[in-house]
Design an enzyme around this catalytic site. Structure first.
Site, PDB file in Angstrom:
ATOM      1  CB  CYS A  71      -1.685   2.456  -2.792  1.00 53.32           C
ATOM      2  SG  CYS A  71      -2.029   1.715  -4.401  1.00 53.32           S
ATOM      3  N   GLY A  72      -2.952   5.279  -4.426  1.00 52.98           N
ATOM      4  CA  GLY A  72      -4.164   5.912  -4.948  1.00 52.98           C
ATOM      5  C   GLY A  72      -5.151   4.910  -5.501  1.00 52.98           C
ATOM      6  CD  GLU A  99       2.855   1.370  -8.613  1.00 49.58           C
ATOM      7  OE1 GLU A  99       2.930   1.064  -7.408  1.00 49.58           O
ATOM      8  OE2 GLU A  99       1.817   1.266  -9.288  1.00 49.58           O
ATOM      9  NE  ARG A 100       8.482   3.702  -2.495  1.00 47.89           N
ATOM     10  CZ  ARG A 100       8.414   4.556  -1.463  1.00 47.89           C
ATOM     11  NH1 ARG A 100       9.493   5.186  -1.020  1.00 47.89           N
ATOM     12  NH2 ARG A 100       7.231   4.818  -0.905  1.00 47.89           N
ATOM     13  CB  CYS A 102       0.980   4.594 -10.826  1.00 47.69           C
ATOM     14  SG  CYS A 102       1.651   5.123  -9.233  1.00 47.69           S
ATOM     15  CB  THR A 122       0.251   8.293  -5.641  1.00 48.64           C
ATOM     16  OG1 THR A 122       1.011   7.113  -5.962  1.00 48.64           O
ATOM     17  CG2 THR A 122      -0.641   8.043  -4.434  1.00 48.64           C
TER      18      THR A 122
HETATM   19  N1  LIG Z   1       4.530   1.677  -5.199  1.00 51.64           N
HETATM   20  C1  LIG Z   1       4.176   2.845  -4.393  1.00 51.64           C
HETATM   21  C2  LIG Z   1       2.879   2.572  -3.607  1.00 51.64           C
HETATM   22  C3  LIG Z   1       1.705   2.276  -4.525  1.00 51.64           C
HETATM   23  C4  LIG Z   1       1.387   3.447  -5.413  1.00 51.64           C
HETATM   24  C5  LIG Z   1       0.468   3.165  -6.594  1.00 51.64           C
HETATM   25  N2  LIG Z   1       0.080   1.787  -6.802  1.00 51.64           N
HETATM   26  C6  LIG Z   1      -0.765   4.057  -6.584  1.00 51.64           C
HETATM   27  O1  LIG Z   1      -1.815   3.687  -7.165  1.00 51.64           O
HETATM   28  O2  LIG Z   1      -0.675   5.163  -6.013  1.00 51.64           O
HETATM   29  C7  LIG Z   1       5.311   3.138  -3.421  1.00 51.64           C
HETATM   30  O3  LIG Z   1       5.853   2.223  -2.819  1.00 51.64           O
HETATM   31  O4  LIG Z   1       5.631   4.312  -3.268  1.00 51.64           O
END
Ligand SMILES: N[C@H](CCC[C@H](N)C(=O)O)C(=O)O
Length: 271
Positions: A75-76, A200-201, A210, A212
């Protein structure tokens, strides 16, 4: 129950962070605990929960969970918040490394609330292919920046685009089964500046930022000649993330603020 925690925000992506180096959380059923405490209005509310753990290799290790309790490789924005948590609590210095499922993340405390992280090397890049969504043929790209991301350029108004309607369809699309994917919608809004909105997943909604996803979108937009690095990302919160692409190294920089610190008591789970 009396669990100390930090509530932090990385440009609007918000997290509950608990120091679990003493193992206080090890007896909890996290699959039940995390969705309960991450639920908004009836409990603390957050996009995700981070457990800080001991590492025998680098400064610390983490476990990252989405709001629905699912574990994610990376998670970035969460990594920027975890880094600042570690610095503020004397777990690491201004430059640090920590273990994630995606690999070792390097982080640096910058001026003010800013934290800069080097993500793991992206992979599975696919530029401009078609998928059918809600009866329409959409041209999309995809890449893994620690977690899987689909990137879609929006030709009309990005601010009124129905991110949840289209995001949900792509998130669960057969092409991305079984793991599923995060979905980013973007539009160029200035010289080397993009607006990015992400479904977001594991949150199963649009988040206010987000990390990433911002990196994934920047890589694709640079590859397509739309912008050059460093890329400024206007997130859904309006706060800015910066993405630096240097050969195979990718960096994400932005704020990581402590909103409050608290103690979780049992009433937070009794609903
Ligand atoms: N929801 C994403 C993980 C968190 C990514 C996001 N919050 C970020 O800042 O990179 C997943 O399950 O692939």
């Amino acid at each position: 129950m009396n669990i100390p925690f930090y509530k932090m925000t990385g440009s609007g992506n918000d997290f509950i962070i608990i120091d679990n180096r003493d193992g206080k959380m090890n007896d909890f059923n996290l699959k039940d605990f995390i969705p309960k405490v991450c639920a908004r209005c009836v409990s603390v509310g957050a996009d995700g929960l981070i457990l800080i753990e001991n590492s025998d290799k680098v400064d610390f290790k983490w476990q990252f969970f989405n709001a629905d309790g699912s574990s994610a490789e990376m998670c970035g924005n969460g990594s920027r918040c975890a880094a600042r948590f570690a610095y503020l609590n004397g777990i690491a210095g201004k430059k640090m490394k920590f273990e994630t499922i995606a690999g070792i993340i390097e982080a640096e405390i910058m001026d003010g609330f800013n934290v800069k992280v080097q993500l793991t090397e992206p992979f599975d890049e696919k530029i401009d292919y078609e998928i059918e969504v809600l009866g329409e043929k959409l041209t999309v790209s995809s890449i893994n920046t620690g977690v899987p991301h689909v990137v879609v350029e929006v030709k009309d108004d990005i601010y009124s685009f129905d991110v949840v309607k289209y995001g949900r369809e792509i998130r669960f699309h057969d092409v991305y089964k079984p793991a599923g994917t995060n979905v980013n919608f973007f539009k160029k809004i200035g010289e080397n500046k993009l607006k990015v909105r992400t479904y977001e997943r594991g949150v199963e909604n649009e988040t206010m930022a987000c990390g990433t996803g911002s990196v994934a979108t920047s890589i694709i937009a640079v590859k397509k000649g739309i912008v050059n690095s460093p890329v400024e990302i206007e997130t859904s919160s309006g706060l800015i993330l910066k993405v630096y692409l240097e050969d195979k190294k990718v960096f994400l920089e932005g704020e990581a603020r402590v909103v409050y610190t608290g103690n979780l008591n049992k009433e937070a789970l009794e609903y």
